[in-house]
Design an enzyme around this catalytic site. Structure first.
Site, PDB file in Angstrom:
ATOM      1  N   CYS A  26       0.839  -1.198   0.000  1.00 64.40           N
ATOM      2  CA  CYS A  26       0.000   0.000   0.000  1.00 64.40           C
ATOM      3  C   CYS A  26       0.874   1.248   0.000  1.00 64.40           C
ATOM      4  O   CYS A  26       2.051   1.194   0.360  1.00 64.40           O
ATOM      5  CB  CYS A  26      -0.865   0.016   1.246  1.00 64.40           C
ATOM      6  SG  CYS A  26      -1.877  -1.458   1.408  1.00 64.40           S
TER       7      CYS A  26
ATOM      8  N   ARG B  96       4.402   1.026  -6.383  1.00 61.61           N
ATOM      9  CA  ARG B  96       4.270   0.028  -5.332  1.00 61.61           C
ATOM     10  C   ARG B  96       3.182  -0.999  -5.654  1.00 61.61           C
ATOM     11  O   ARG B  96       3.106  -2.037  -5.006  1.00 61.61           O
ATOM     12  CB  ARG B  96       3.936   0.706  -3.990  1.00 61.61           C
ATOM     13  CG  ARG B  96       4.999   1.686  -3.556  1.00 61.61           C
ATOM     14  CD  ARG B  96       4.493   2.582  -2.457  1.00 61.61           C
ATOM     15  NE  ARG B  96       4.381   1.911  -1.170  1.00 61.61           N
ATOM     16  CZ  ARG B  96       5.370   1.761  -0.307  1.00 61.61           C
ATOM     17  NH1 ARG B  96       6.557   2.235  -0.589  1.00 61.61           N
ATOM     18  NH2 ARG B  96       5.176   1.150   0.843  1.00 61.61           N
TER      19      ARG B  96
ATOM     20  N   TRP C  34      -3.292  -2.229  -1.753  1.00 61.57           N
ATOM     21  CA  TRP C  34      -2.974  -3.492  -2.398  1.00 61.57           C
ATOM     22  C   TRP C  34      -3.583  -4.556  -1.491  1.00 61.57           C
ATOM     23  O   TRP C  34      -3.123  -4.773  -0.376  1.00 61.57           O
ATOM     24  CB  TRP C  34      -1.460  -3.636  -2.503  1.00 61.57           C
ATOM     25  CG  TRP C  34      -1.056  -4.769  -3.360  1.00 61.57           C
ATOM     26  CD1 TRP C  34      -1.168  -4.847  -4.714  1.00 61.57           C
ATOM     27  CD2 TRP C  34      -0.482  -5.993  -2.931  1.00 61.57           C
ATOM     28  NE1 TRP C  34      -0.691  -6.057  -5.144  1.00 61.57           N
ATOM     29  CE2 TRP C  34      -0.274  -6.770  -4.076  1.00 61.57           C
ATOM     30  CE3 TRP C  34      -0.130  -6.513  -1.688  1.00 61.57           C
ATOM     31  CZ2 TRP C  34       0.274  -8.044  -4.015  1.00 61.57           C
ATOM     32  CZ3 TRP C  34       0.413  -7.775  -1.631  1.00 61.57           C
ATOM     33  CH2 TRP C  34       0.609  -8.519  -2.784  1.00 61.57           C
TER      34      TRP C  34
ATOM     35  N   ASN D 275      -0.783   1.026   6.140  1.00 59.54           N
ATOM     36  CA  ASN D 275       0.021   0.116   5.321  1.00 59.54           C
ATOM     37  C   ASN D 275       0.598  -0.921   6.269  1.00 59.54           C
ATOM     38  O   ASN D 275       1.216  -0.570   7.273  1.00 59.54           O
ATOM     39  CB  ASN D 275       1.142   0.908   4.630  1.00 59.54           C
ATOM     40  CG  ASN D 275       2.105  -0.001   3.886  1.00 59.54           C
ATOM     41  OD1 ASN D 275       1.796  -1.158   3.601  1.00 59.54           O
ATOM     42  ND2 ASN D 275       3.273   0.519   3.573  1.00 59.54           N
ATOM     43  N   GLY D 276       0.375  -2.200   5.985  1.00 61.79           N
ATOM     44  CA  GLY D 276       0.888  -3.266   6.847  1.00 61.79           C
ATOM     45  C   GLY D 276      -0.189  -4.309   7.088  1.00 61.79           C
ATOM     46  O   GLY D 276      -1.234  -4.300   6.429  1.00 61.79           O
TER      47      GLY D 276
ATOM     48  N   GLU E  90      11.845 -14.510 -27.038  1.00 64.22           N
ATOM     49  CA  GLU E  90      11.745 -13.382 -26.109  1.00 64.22           C
ATOM     50  C   GLU E  90      13.131 -12.770 -25.847  1.00 64.22           C
ATOM     51  O   GLU E  90      13.293 -11.544 -25.808  1.00 64.22           O
ATOM     52  CB  GLU E  90      11.088 -13.844 -24.803  1.00 64.22           C
ATOM     53  CG  GLU E  90      11.031 -12.810 -23.687  1.00 64.22           C
ATOM     54  CD  GLU E  90      10.266 -11.527 -24.026  1.00 64.22           C
ATOM     55  OE1 GLU E  90       9.619 -11.469 -25.082  1.00 64.22           O
ATOM     56  OE2 GLU E  90      10.355 -10.566 -23.243  1.00 64.22           O
TER      57      GLU E  90
ATOM     58  N   LYS F 140      14.117  -8.915 -26.638  1.00 68.52           N
ATOM     59  CA  LYS F 140      14.629  -8.028 -25.584  1.00 68.52           C
ATOM     60  C   LYS F 140      15.925  -7.373 -26.039  1.00 68.52           C
ATOM     61  O   LYS F 140      16.113  -6.180 -25.896  1.00 68.52           O
ATOM     62  CB  LYS F 140      14.841  -8.867 -24.325  1.00 68.52           C
ATOM     63  CG  LYS F 140      14.664  -8.160 -23.053  1.00 68.52           C
ATOM     64  CD  LYS F 140      13.240  -8.167 -22.520  1.00 68.52           C
ATOM     65  CE  LYS F 140      12.231  -7.599 -23.464  1.00 68.52           C
ATOM     66  NZ  LYS F 140      10.872  -7.746 -23.111  1.00 68.52           N
TER      67      LYS F 140
ATOM     68  N   GLU G  33      15.340  -4.801 -29.015  1.00 72.65           N
ATOM     69  CA  GLU G  33      14.594  -3.572 -28.739  1.00 72.65           C
ATOM     70  C   GLU G  33      15.361  -2.593 -27.866  1.00 72.65           C
ATOM     71  O   GLU G  33      15.231  -1.387 -28.031  1.00 72.65           O
ATOM     72  CB  GLU G  33      13.197  -3.846 -28.154  1.00 72.65           C
ATOM     73  CG  GLU G  33      13.190  -4.415 -26.767  1.00 72.65           C
ATOM     74  CD  GLU G  33      11.784  -4.661 -26.239  1.00 72.65           C
ATOM     75  OE1 GLU G  33      10.874  -3.898 -26.543  1.00 72.65           O
ATOM     76  OE2 GLU G  33      11.616  -5.652 -25.501  1.00 72.65           O
TER      77      GLU G  33
ATOM     78  N   HIS H 246      18.075 -25.168 -42.824  1.00 69.83           N
ATOM     79  CA  HIS H 246      17.175 -24.847 -43.924  1.00 69.83           C
ATOM     80  C   HIS H 246      17.380 -23.419 -44.418  1.00 69.83           C
ATOM     81  O   HIS H 246      16.478 -22.838 -45.011  1.00 69.83           O
ATOM     82  CB  HIS H 246      15.729 -25.105 -43.498  1.00 69.83           C
ATOM     83  CG  HIS H 246      15.518 -26.532 -43.124  1.00 69.83           C
ATOM     84  ND1 HIS H 246      15.385 -27.538 -44.044  1.00 69.83           N
ATOM     85  CD2 HIS H 246      15.503 -27.130 -41.907  1.00 69.83           C
ATOM     86  CE1 HIS H 246      15.272 -28.695 -43.424  1.00 69.83           C
ATOM     87  NE2 HIS H 246      15.341 -28.474 -42.116  1.00 69.83           N
TER      88      HIS H 246
ATOM     89  N   LYS I 107       5.063   2.353 -24.493  1.00 63.97           N
ATOM     90  CA  LYS I 107       4.745   1.347 -23.471  1.00 63.97           C
ATOM     91  C   LYS I 107       3.384   0.719 -23.722  1.00 63.97           C
ATOM     92  O   LYS I 107       3.186  -0.463 -23.499  1.00 63.97           O
ATOM     93  CB  LYS I 107       4.798   2.003 -22.083  1.00 63.97           C
ATOM     94  CG  LYS I 107       4.604   1.041 -20.914  1.00 63.97           C
ATOM     95  CD  LYS I 107       5.792   0.099 -20.775  1.00 63.97           C
ATOM     96  CE  LYS I 107       5.563  -1.000 -19.767  1.00 63.97           C
ATOM     97  NZ  LYS I 107       6.460  -2.153 -20.020  1.00 63.97           N
TER      98      LYS I 107
HETATM   99  C1  F6R Z   1       8.506  -5.962 -25.382  1.00 62.71           C
HETATM  100  C2  F6R Z   1       7.208  -5.376 -25.033  1.00 62.71           C
HETATM  101  C3  F6R Z   1       6.108  -5.484 -26.005  1.00 62.71           C
HETATM  102  C4  F6R Z   1       4.784  -5.769 -25.291  1.00 62.71           C
HETATM  103  C5  F6R Z   1       3.621  -5.690 -26.286  1.00 62.71           C
HETATM  104  C6  F6R Z   1       2.304  -6.034 -25.637  1.00 62.71           C
HETATM  105  O1  F6R Z   1       9.427  -5.761 -24.356  1.00 62.71           O
HETATM  106  O2  F6R Z   1       7.058  -4.807 -23.976  1.00 62.71           O
HETATM  107  O3  F6R Z   1       6.369  -6.446 -26.983  1.00 62.71           O
HETATM  108  O4  F6R Z   1       4.867  -7.044 -24.704  1.00 62.71           O
HETATM  109  O5  F6R Z   1       3.556  -4.390 -26.817  1.00 62.71           O
HETATM  110  O6  F6R Z   1       1.967  -5.137 -24.634  1.00 62.71           O
HETATM  111  P1  F6R Z   1       0.888  -5.514 -23.558  1.00 62.71           P
HETATM  112  O7  F6R Z   1       1.415  -6.636 -22.755  1.00 62.71           O
HETATM  113  O8  F6R Z   1       0.713  -4.259 -22.744  1.00 62.71           O
HETATM  114  O9  F6R Z   1      -0.364  -5.896 -24.291  1.00 62.71           O
END
Ligand code: F6R
Length: 594
Positions: free
Chosen positions: A2, A27, A73, A97-98, A468, A472, A475, A491, A589
């Site tokens: 929290c 948090r 939370w 909180n706690g 993955e 990572k 990107e 191939h 994001k």
């Molecule tokens: C890669 C990354 C993206 C997300 C994708 C889906 O590091 O962050 O490939 O995984 O844009 O995003 P969400 O999960 O928010 O639907």
């Protein structure tokens, strides 16, 4: 965890408290609330989900100069308005909180109170009200609390008719911020940094009384403390990063905690685990859909659900799935995976599925997001806010949740017994250990950071992990990288392997290990710089320049150890290349357009 923010001073309190709560979003929380004094009356506002929901229900211009806010939370009781903080009982309004361990005992002394929520916090509010009625002295009440409360607590308290803010803590963090314009309480420094960088650190059993121009702190024995003011020298952003150079690294290191939070949410109590997952066993076929990393984690989920759950699983990229015709079985489930819960293509698949009357289950991080709201059923991960654009902790929490679905189905169909749940606690400890020493990964980063191309290889689940790992790396570091199913090399792709081309192979799947090792030999023969990430014994040291060793654990959880190494590698390569790690170019994001 929290978050608490409180303010008393010369400025209007509502915007200050809301800003503070937003700074504590990292948090994690599932509801938010605020209490403020308006013309002598306490006004309470609480909303489930994002702080945004609370803001929509508030007038920021109210002439109120004393208030407390909270992000909750859930621990005791589900996320709902009733259980959200602040709680108000009698003359007392408070945020907490706690966890109060003896709240059931305390409740027995509160028969005159009509408590409405399921929380330990409302019990504390009532208990403080009872003590206040008996003593008529808030300082005495705060002195007495340590005798009565067992557990952890940071409390921010307002008493009807008194223009002061009270605070006390034991085993949950609380700071007291001070400024010319007013004084603050908060769970963490970022919450007050917009207004002041001066604060007192409250220690266990200390308590404080704040008014608009003064703060008095008391030691545990009741004498006035003469503690020094702390000055936070860094920026707001540095405070948020908590000592890490980047959010990505901070979030990588948060993984043992958030994985623990996620698994505890589901398997702390086995009965409630079976209740939460109930009904999944009826499906004969499952489609898992997501974008980017969410798609990749779906591939790992497929391998676990197929192996242990014995259910037919298909995984697809949301932007492909939404424009493809599908044949659905009578008992068909679509699992949508999304950290943000707002990804346009994933949301479109959900809406299409609903139109076609196919059951939907969302695995989401952001509480109250569109996908979470619209799916038939939602299972939340507990990754907390992810600030770095490249996902790390949300991916591993999603992986754990898919693994728990596989384990549930496996237990239901007799393929697993419930001793398997021990593995989930075990993995948290192992992950914590593996993050303590990253020399091996930093060494590999130094070997490859100047290369143009990097290849990842694997078979079956290791191929899903390679995808993955490769995403990572590319990107955040802008190195070109490809993941290949090791058997596909011959191939075509093997023509790209030349002297010193980095090839990172993932070898965890015992059933196919010898096949992958043969492919590694093939790339070594062409001069590749071979790096192997494995939990297998590989005795032939001609096959690698560097070996990243992992402990062998259950298949249901071992992928987490692999991917965290790969996240670290991407991070360190990006750092060596001087990239903008938390905000890679051209990426967002939350992708809310097609
Ligand atoms: C890669 C990354 C993206 C997300 C994708 C889906 O590091 O962050 O490939 O995984 O844009 O995003 P969400 O999960 O928010 O639907």
């Amino acid at each position: 965890m929290c978050g608490i923010v409180g303010y008393i001073g010369k400025d209007k309190c509502i915007p200050i408290i809301i800003n503070g709560l937003e700074a504590l979003e990292y948090r994690g929380y599932d509801s938010a609330g605020l209490a403020y004094v308006d013309k002598g009356k306490i006004i309470l506002k609480k909303e489930v989900g994002r702080i945004e929901n609370l803001k929509n229900n508030l007038d920021m211009n109210v002439e109120s100069y004393l208030g407390i806010g909270h992000t909750r939370w859930a621990t005791h009781g589900k996320p709902c308005q009733e259980n959200s903080h602040p709680h108000r009982v009698g003359n007392i309004t408070l945020v907490h909180n706690g966890i109060i361990e003896n709240y059931d005992e305390l409740k027995k002394e509160l028969i005159d109170y009509d408590l409405k929520s399921e929380t330990d916090t409302e019990v504390v509010a009532a208990y403080i009200d009872k003590l206040y009625k008996e003593t008529k002295d808030m300082l005495k009440v705060l002195q007495l609390l340590k005798k009565h409360l067992i557990g952890s607590y940071a409390l921010g308290i307002i008493v009807d008719g008194i223009n002061k803010l009270y605070a006390i803590r034991k085993d949950s963090p609380l700071i007291i911020g001070v400024s010319e314009a007013g004084n603050f309480i908060a769970s963490d420094v970022p919450a007050i940094l917009r207004y002041t960088n001066m604060y007192y650190l409250l220690l266990n059993d200390e308590y404080a009384v704040l008014d608009e121009d003064d703060v008095v702190i008391y030691d545990r024995d009741g004498s006035i403390s003469t503690k020094n003011i702390e000055i936070f020298e860094g920026s707001y952003e540095a405070a948020m990063k908590n000592g890490f150079d980047h959010f990505m690294l901070k979030e990588i290191y948060e993984q043992p905690k958030v994985i623990n939070d996620t698994i505890n949410e589901y398997i702390k109590d086995k009965k409630s685990f079976f209740a939460k997952m109930k009904g999944l066993e009826k499906y004969k076929a499952i489609d898992i859909v997501g974008c980017g990393s969410a798609y990749h984690v779906g591939l790992v989920g497929k391998s676990l659900i197929t192996e242990y759950g014995k259910v037919l699983v298909n995984v697809d990229i949301a932007s492909e799935y939404r424009y493809t015709n599908h044949i659905y079985s009578k008992k068909h489930l679509i699992i949508l995976i999304s950290q943000s819960g707002e990804t346009a293509d994933t949301l479109a698949v959900l809406r299409k599925a609903k139109k076609e009357n196919i059951d939907t289950l969302a695995i989401v991080n952001v509480v109250g997001s569109s996908i979470a709201r619209e799916a038939d059923k939602v299972l939340y991960i507990k990754a907390g806010p992810e600030i770095a654009v490249a996902t790390t902790k949300a991916y591993t929490c999603q992986l754990m949740l898919l693994s728990l679905i596989a384990a549930y189905l496996g237990v239901k169909n007799g393929n697993l017994d419930d001793s398997i749940f021990e593995e989930y606690h075990n993995i948290v400890r192992l992950l914590d250990d593996s993050l303590k020493d990253t020399k091996d990964i930093q060494k590999v980063a130094k070997m490859i950071w100047q290369n143009k191309d990097v290849f990842y290889l694997g078979r079956k689940v290791d191929y899903a992990l390679a995808m993955e790992a490769s995403l990572k790396l590319k990107e955040v570091s802008y190195l070109h990288s490809e993941a290949y199913a090791a058997g596909e090399l011959k191939h075509g792709t093997i023509s790209l392997i030349e002297k010193n081309t980095p090839v990172i192979s993932i070898v965890t799947d015992d059933s196919i290990r010898s096949k992958t090792l043969s492919n590694i030999k093939e790339v070594c023969a062409r001069g590749a710089l071979s790096i192997i990430i494995t939990n297998q014994d590989i005795s032939d040291n001609e096959m690698y320049t560097e070996l990243i060793r992992l402990p062998k654990v259950s298949k249901l959880v071992e992928s987490v150890l692999v991917i965290v190494k790969c996240q670290l590698l991407a991070y360190y390569v990006a750092k060596l290349n001087g990239c903008d790690i938390d905000k890679p170019r051209n990426l967002a994001k939350s992708v809310t357009v097609e």
